[in-house]
Design a protein around this motif. Structure first.
Motif, PDB file in Angstrom:
ATOM      1  N   GLN A   1       0.734  -1.263   0.142  1.00 18.25           N
ATOM      2  CA  GLN A   1      -0.114   0.018   0.058  1.00 18.25           C
ATOM      3  C   GLN A   1       0.847   1.242   0.064  1.00 18.25           C
ATOM      4  N   LYS A   2       1.845   1.371   0.708  1.00 10.35           N
ATOM      5  CA  LYS A   2       2.865   2.493   0.840  1.00 10.35           C
ATOM      6  C   LYS A   2       3.518   2.665  -0.327  1.00 10.35           C
ATOM      7  N   ARG A   3       3.901   1.689  -1.172  1.00  6.42           N
ATOM      8  CA  ARG A   3       4.661   1.380  -2.133  1.00  6.42           C
ATOM      9  C   ARG A   3       4.196   1.946  -3.421  1.00  6.42           C
ATOM     10  N   VAL A   4       2.937   1.277  -3.642  1.00  2.23           N
ATOM     11  CA  VAL A   4       2.245   1.626  -4.800  1.00  2.23           C
ATOM     12  C   VAL A   4       1.898   2.947  -4.901  1.00  2.23           C
ATOM     13  N   ARG A   5       1.192   3.522  -3.743  1.00  7.34           N
ATOM     14  CA  ARG A   5       0.750   4.963  -3.546  1.00  7.34           C
ATOM     15  C   ARG A   5       1.957   5.830  -3.900  1.00  7.34           C
ATOM     16  N   ASN A   6       3.102   5.671  -3.278  1.00  7.12           N
ATOM     17  CA  ASN A   6       4.494   6.391  -3.378  1.00  7.12           C
ATOM     18  C   ASN A   6       4.795   6.443  -4.746  1.00  7.12           C
ATOM     19  N   LEU A   7       4.699   5.303  -5.356  1.00  3.70           N
ATOM     20  CA  LEU A   7       5.295   5.149  -6.841  1.00  3.70           C
ATOM     21  C   LEU A   7       4.215   6.111  -7.931  1.00  3.70           C
ATOM     22  N   LEU A   8       2.862   5.896  -7.640  1.00  5.75           N
ATOM     23  CA  LEU A   8       2.106   6.799  -8.350  1.00  5.75           C
ATOM     24  C   LEU A   8       2.260   8.197  -8.163  1.00  5.75           C
TER      25      LEU A   8
ATOM     26  N   GLN B   1      -4.632   2.493  -9.545  1.00  6.19           N
ATOM     27  CA  GLN B   1      -5.565   3.823  -8.998  1.00  6.19           C
ATOM     28  C   GLN B   1      -6.940   3.101  -8.455  1.00  6.19           C
ATOM     29  N   ILE B   2      -7.358   2.145  -9.193  1.00  3.81           N
ATOM     30  CA  ILE B   2      -8.366   1.455  -8.808  1.00  3.81           C
ATOM     31  C   ILE B   2      -8.368   0.854  -7.402  1.00  3.81           C
ATOM     32  N   GLY B   3      -7.235  -0.095  -7.381  1.00 10.17           N
ATOM     33  CA  GLY B   3      -6.911  -0.465  -6.209  1.00 10.17           C
ATOM     34  C   GLY B   3      -6.593  -1.962  -6.228  1.00 10.17           C
ATOM     35  N   PHE B   4      -6.349  -2.588  -7.392  1.00  7.77           N
ATOM     36  CA  PHE B   4      -5.798  -3.970  -7.472  1.00  7.77           C
ATOM     37  C   PHE B   4      -5.201  -3.974  -8.612  1.00  7.77           C
ATOM     38  N   TYR B   5      -4.106  -5.321  -8.898  1.00 10.93           N
ATOM     39  CA  TYR B   5      -3.245  -5.612 -10.049  1.00 10.93           C
ATOM     40  C   TYR B   5      -3.375  -6.980 -10.376  1.00 10.93           C
ATOM     41  N   PRO B   6      -3.173  -7.229 -11.816  1.00 13.40           N
ATOM     42  CA  PRO B   6      -3.128  -8.796 -12.003  1.00 13.40           C
ATOM     43  C   PRO B   6      -1.505  -9.217 -11.955  1.00 13.40           C
ATOM     44  N   VAL B   7      -1.076  -9.622 -10.807  1.00  7.61           N
ATOM     45  CA  VAL B   7       0.368  -9.939 -10.550  1.00  7.61           C
ATOM     46  C   VAL B   7       0.619 -10.959 -11.702  1.00  7.61           C
ATOM     47  N   THR B   8      -0.009 -12.070 -11.888  1.00  8.82           N
ATOM     48  CA  THR B   8       0.186 -13.099 -12.682  1.00  8.82           C
ATOM     49  C   THR B   8      -0.833 -13.509 -13.627  1.00  8.82           C
ATOM     50  N   PRO B   9      -0.639 -12.770 -14.939  1.00 11.56           N
ATOM     51  CA  PRO B   9      -1.791 -13.261 -15.922  1.00 11.56           C
ATOM     52  C   PRO B   9      -1.678 -14.591 -16.170  1.00 11.56           C
ATOM     53  N   GLY B  10      -2.652 -15.236 -16.360  1.00 10.48           N
ATOM     54  CA  GLY B  10      -2.779 -16.764 -16.166  1.00 10.48           C
ATOM     55  C   GLY B  10      -3.331 -17.268 -15.084  1.00 10.48           C
ATOM     56  N   LEU B  11      -3.236 -16.357 -13.795  1.00  4.54           N
ATOM     57  CA  LEU B  11      -3.962 -16.938 -12.614  1.00  4.54           C
ATOM     58  C   LEU B  11      -5.149 -15.879 -12.589  1.00  4.54           C
ATOM     59  N   PRO B  12      -6.167 -16.386 -12.393  1.00  7.26           N
ATOM     60  CA  PRO B  12      -7.759 -15.748 -12.402  1.00  7.26           C
ATOM     61  C   PRO B  12      -7.635 -15.048 -11.063  1.00  7.26           C
TER      62      PRO B  12
ATOM     63  N   VAL C   1      -4.562  -8.804  -7.094  1.00  8.06           N
ATOM     64  CA  VAL C   1      -3.537  -8.562  -5.656  1.00  8.06           C
ATOM     65  C   VAL C   1      -4.042  -7.009  -5.305  1.00  8.06           C
ATOM     66  N   ILE C   2      -4.576  -6.904  -3.868  1.00  6.27           N
ATOM     67  CA  ILE C   2      -5.145  -5.681  -3.638  1.00  6.27           C
ATOM     68  C   ILE C   2      -4.028  -4.642  -3.325  1.00  6.27           C
ATOM     69  N   GLY C   3      -4.205  -3.519  -3.545  1.00  2.00           N
ATOM     70  CA  GLY C   3      -2.949  -2.589  -3.286  1.00  2.00           C
ATOM     71  C   GLY C   3      -3.639  -1.194  -2.583  1.00  2.00           C
ATOM     72  N   SER C   4      -3.696   0.016  -3.073  1.00  2.00           N
ATOM     73  CA  SER C   4      -4.224   0.954  -2.281  1.00  2.00           C
ATOM     74  C   SER C   4      -5.056   1.959  -3.406  1.00  2.00           C
ATOM     75  N   PRO C   5      -6.370   1.877  -3.121  1.00  2.00           N
ATOM     76  CA  PRO C   5      -7.136   2.645  -4.128  1.00  2.00           C
ATOM     77  C   PRO C   5      -7.012   4.188  -3.791  1.00  2.00           C
ATOM     78  N   VAL C   6      -6.867   4.908  -4.848  1.00  2.00           N
ATOM     79  CA  VAL C   6      -6.874   6.244  -4.795  1.00  2.00           C
ATOM     80  C   VAL C   6      -7.901   7.151  -4.816  1.00  2.00           C
ATOM     81  N   PHE C   7      -9.139   6.677  -5.153  1.00  2.00           N
ATOM     82  CA  PHE C   7     -10.466   7.375  -5.452  1.00  2.00           C
ATOM     83  C   PHE C   7     -11.179   6.920  -4.273  1.00  2.00           C
ATOM     84  N   LYS C   8     -12.641   7.642  -4.062  1.00  2.00           N
ATOM     85  CA  LYS C   8     -13.346   7.266  -2.956  1.00  2.00           C
ATOM     86  C   LYS C   8     -14.315   5.990  -3.260  1.00  2.00           C
ATOM     87  N   ASN C   9     -14.499   6.409  -4.834  1.00  2.00           N
ATOM     88  CA  ASN C   9     -15.200   5.459  -5.435  1.00  2.00           C
ATOM     89  C   ASN C   9     -14.708   4.960  -6.697  1.00  2.00           C
ATOM     90  N   ALA C  10     -14.528   3.760  -7.169  1.00  2.00           N
ATOM     91  CA  ALA C  10     -14.216   3.275  -8.597  1.00  2.00           C
ATOM     92  C   ALA C  10     -15.038   2.169  -9.076  1.00  2.00           C
TER      93      ALA C  10
END
Length: 751
Positions: free
Chosen positions: A617-624, A652-663, A666-675
């Protein structure tokens, strides 16, 4: 009384500001100028186009700081390429006319669906609006005493004319041509070639390098509108495309139609919150993901550079122009969610291209002019495996498997090469890794491109991931033998893991690790004697399909987190001029991490796998915040037509497909109140932040569809059912949330 007036004025201003913000539509947030000045390599160009359309244009200049425009564009045929034809408005002496006129400019406005500019030295203004396969310009000539001209150029081709139109082609690579047909609302006085101080109207064709026609309009012509169609089939088809799409000379109507299309497209994801810059970054990033692939179906037919023939598309839109090394990671997975039919058609296009090629090897860099076989690995297989694992069934999986397998096992794995498999590939098959050169050994293998290197670690790690994807597809089609074979081979990253340093380390054919290797400074331009474009620190984490095993190899959760932190903390180790002279792609740095190149995009999410999602959460938001901004340098590296900005959309939505091929995601840190995502199946999925503030980056607790959720991931199945992921946010981390072994994302296979 005065104070009341001031208060009333302030209230009015506040309300008007809020009203303006709430009445913004998605396309109003798009800022095509983001990234127009590069950090190191090429800039991100401000493309004017409709989503995934054949016609794309941007100003003909090096970057935002360019002092002159090299004419005006008519069609860009390749991502980051130049316009195939040029159009130059002009007033002045005929003798001074050139094939392309350098244009001083000012007051430029660029939107996805509209372009305008003042050509200040000539006192001419221009407007432009695109459709899918046609476009329209409008020119205002301010000096009625001078005749008005338009100069039409082809860089390498032929133009022909009638009394009121110009058509022709430009030769591209691989026996591919792009065609054009154009006409104006004001009937030309003369159309002809350039002969000193005269226009030769008797020449009905102009052919060769920078061939051009001059269109002269009658005196006192104050404005001219020019509409045109483009095609990869023929000039006649270009005219048909124009007639189908732009039936008159109403530029504003074309622009409005384009605006409506963009709002409908970008509106597939709606966001809310108080950070207007974040919205600009988000919708601009989403717009970037729609630049490619492009549809080249024209009235149900398309020209294929893969066999040089025109084909019937059989009711399925044909797409090309994709740099899959970049886009398999997040761009294709994003389409799987919000554009599943388009994604299915794109996969069908890949399969169809392969059928048309002399050798049935799945492409890895399909372009308008054919497969350019760039970079390393064969990641189209990941696109197929990911789409199928997430429920897309609109393509022949058996055929996709065969051509993907052939690309990995029959074609050489040597980077940037289209040759059949050779000695290095046999070594890889028998020994499980792609060998580096030994100290003092000269390159003699013919499969290695003359100006390229072996990229042994990058090739090995990329290919074992591809083999894992093959195993998933083989299992789905019932080929258990191949599934087991490729699944076991996909663990061969262990063969080049150095147990002493805990890095992936190039190894020669005798089994010796490359001596005296500094992981900060791998040898070769771009580190290509060992890795590719990035240093050993990025490739240390390039096992997308089996993060759990990578953690084990590294020494467990604490050692893995320490390795991640070490990457973000270790300085470049050289002055920037010296470093970037060798590693120009390794930009957007935080320590040794490179936010400017796609192989690093999944790395910030790996803390979740070690039970410390608060660090993600810290790293993703800082990188953005550090690298993706609403300004001219707001993209940290080559954007690659959605390859890099798809990371922003997901993050920015709050999750990411770390492994394409696995459905799963992975949850990160959403930027918006609602997405809210409008899913391809008609449902919606919302990520909502309670206790929302742009400063609150840490998840305190979570609920998925009303039930407590203590995992740092969720499945694609849960996403596509629709619903609500509620995340209570805070300014400080809750280190206990999703920290247990039962909460980490899956690796290698779904639970």
């Amino acid at each position: 009384m005065r104070r009341k007036n001031v208060l009333a004025a302030l209230l009015s201003l506040t309300l008007s500001t809020l009203f303006a913000q709430t009445n913004k539509e998605p396309v109003d947030y798009v800022n095509p100028y983001i990234g127009n000045i590069s950090h190191m390599l090429v800039p991100t160009y401000p493309t004017v186009h409709l989503p995934n359309s054949m016609l794309r244009v941007y100003p003909e200049r090096e970057n935002y700081t360019g002092n002159l425009l090299n004419g005006l564009p008519l069609i860009v045929t390749s991502h980051r390429g130049s316009s195939a034809f040029n159009l130059s408005p002009y007033q002045g002496d005929v003798e001074s006319i050139k094939s392309v006129i350098p244009l001083s400019y000012d007051n430029e406005v660029i939107k996805p669906y509209f372009y305008s500019v003042d050509l200040d030295e000539l006192n001419i203004s221009a407007k432009y609006a695109p459709s899918h396969q046609s476009g329209i310009y409008e020119f205002v000539f301010s000096d009625p005493k001078k005749p008005a001209y338009l100069i039409v150029n082809t860089r390498n081709g032929e133009l022909t004319k009638t009394a009121g139109s110009i058509s022709g082609y430009q030769q591209l690579d691989n026996n591919t041509k792009v065609y054009i047909y154009m006409e104006t609302d004001v009937h030309p006085q003369t159309i002809g070639t350039h002969k000193g101080v005269k226009i030769a109207a008797d020449e009905n064709s102009a052919k060769g390098q920078n061939a051009y026609y001059i269109i002269r309009f009658p005196g006192n012509t104050p404005n001219v509108k020019l509409r045109y169609g483009v095609s990869f089939i023929s000039a006649a088809q270009a005219e048909k495309n124009l007639r189908r799409e732009i039936k008159n000379y109403d530029l504003e109507a074309v622009a409005k139609a384009g605006r409506d299309i963009w709002n409908q497209t970008l509106g597939k994801i709606s966001v809310s919150g108080t950070d207007e810059d974040a919205k600009a970054v988000f919708y601009t990033s989403l717009y970037r993901t729609y630049e490619r692939m492009i549809s080249i179906s024209e009235d149900g037919r398309y020209f294929s550079a893969y066999d040089g023939k025109v084909h019937d598309d059989k009711g399925k839109t044909f797409y090309t122009d994709d740099w899959i090394w970049d886009t398999y990671r997040a761009t294709h997975p994003l389409r799987t969610i919000i554009e599943p039919q388009m994604e299915s058609n794109m996969i069908n296009s890949y399969i169809t291209m392969t059928q048309q090629m002399p050798r049935a090897w799945m492409p890895n860099f399909p372009e308008v002019t054919g497969d350019s076989r760039r970079m390393n690995s064969n990641h189209a297989v990941a696109m197929v495996a990911d789409a199928y694992s997430k429920g897309l069934k609109g393509f022949n999986l058996e055929e996709a498997y065969q051509v993907s397998k052939a690309a990995i096992t029959e074609k050489t794995l040597a980077p940037w090469s289209s040759k059949p498999a050779g000695v290095l590939d046999r070594f890889y098959k028998n020994n499980g890794y792609f060998p580096s050169l030994a100290p003092g050994e000269k390159e003699t293998v013919p499969e290695v491109h003359s100006w390229e290197r072996r990229q042994p670690v990058a090739v090995t790690l990329g290919t074992v991931y591809d083999e894992w994807c093959l195993s998933k597809i083989a299992d789905a089609i019932g080929n258990k033998k191949d599934a087991g074979y490729f699944s076991e081979r996909s663990k061969n990253y262990r063969k080049i893991f150095n147990p002493t340093t805990k890095f992936f380390h190039p190894k020669d054919s005798l089994g010796n690790f490359m001596p005296d290797l500094d992981y900060r400074f791998p040898p070769g331009i771009g580190g290509r004697d060992a890795y590719d474009e990035n240093t050993g620190y990025v490739y240390r984490f390039d096992v997308q399909h089996n993060i759990a095993d990578l953690i084990s190899l590294t020494g467990g959760n604490e050692a893995f987190v320490a390795a991640l932190e070490d990457m973000f903390s270790t300085p470049l180790g050289k002055g920037r001029p010296d470093f970037y002279h060798i590693y120009a792609d390794h930009t957007g740095n935080v320590g040794q991490f490179s936010m400017g190149n796609e192989p690093a995009m999944h790395i910030p999410y790996l803390y979740n796998y070690a039970g410390q999602p608060w660090r993600t959460q810290k790293r993703v938001r800082n990188l953005l915040n550090q690298w993706f901004r609403n300004d001219l340098m707001g993209i940290p590296g080559d954007e690659d037509g959605g390859g890099l900005t798809s990371f922003v959309v997901f993050s920015q939505i709050g999750f990411y497909p770390v492994t394409p091929g696995l459905p799963m995601y992975v949850i990160g840190s959403p930027v918006f109140k609602n997405a809210t995502l409008k899913l391809g199946n008609g449902r919606t999925f919302t990520v909502r932040c309670e206790n929302y503030s742009p400063d609150n980056k840490y998840i305190q607790s979570a609920m998925l569809n009303g039930k407590v959720w203590n995992k740092s991931w969720f499945s694609h199945e849960q996403l596509m059912k629709g619903g609500l992921l509620e995340l209570t946010m805070g300014k400080h981390p809750n280190k206990a949330w999703a920290a247990g072994a039962e909460s980490v994302p899956p690796s290698f296979k779904m639970p």
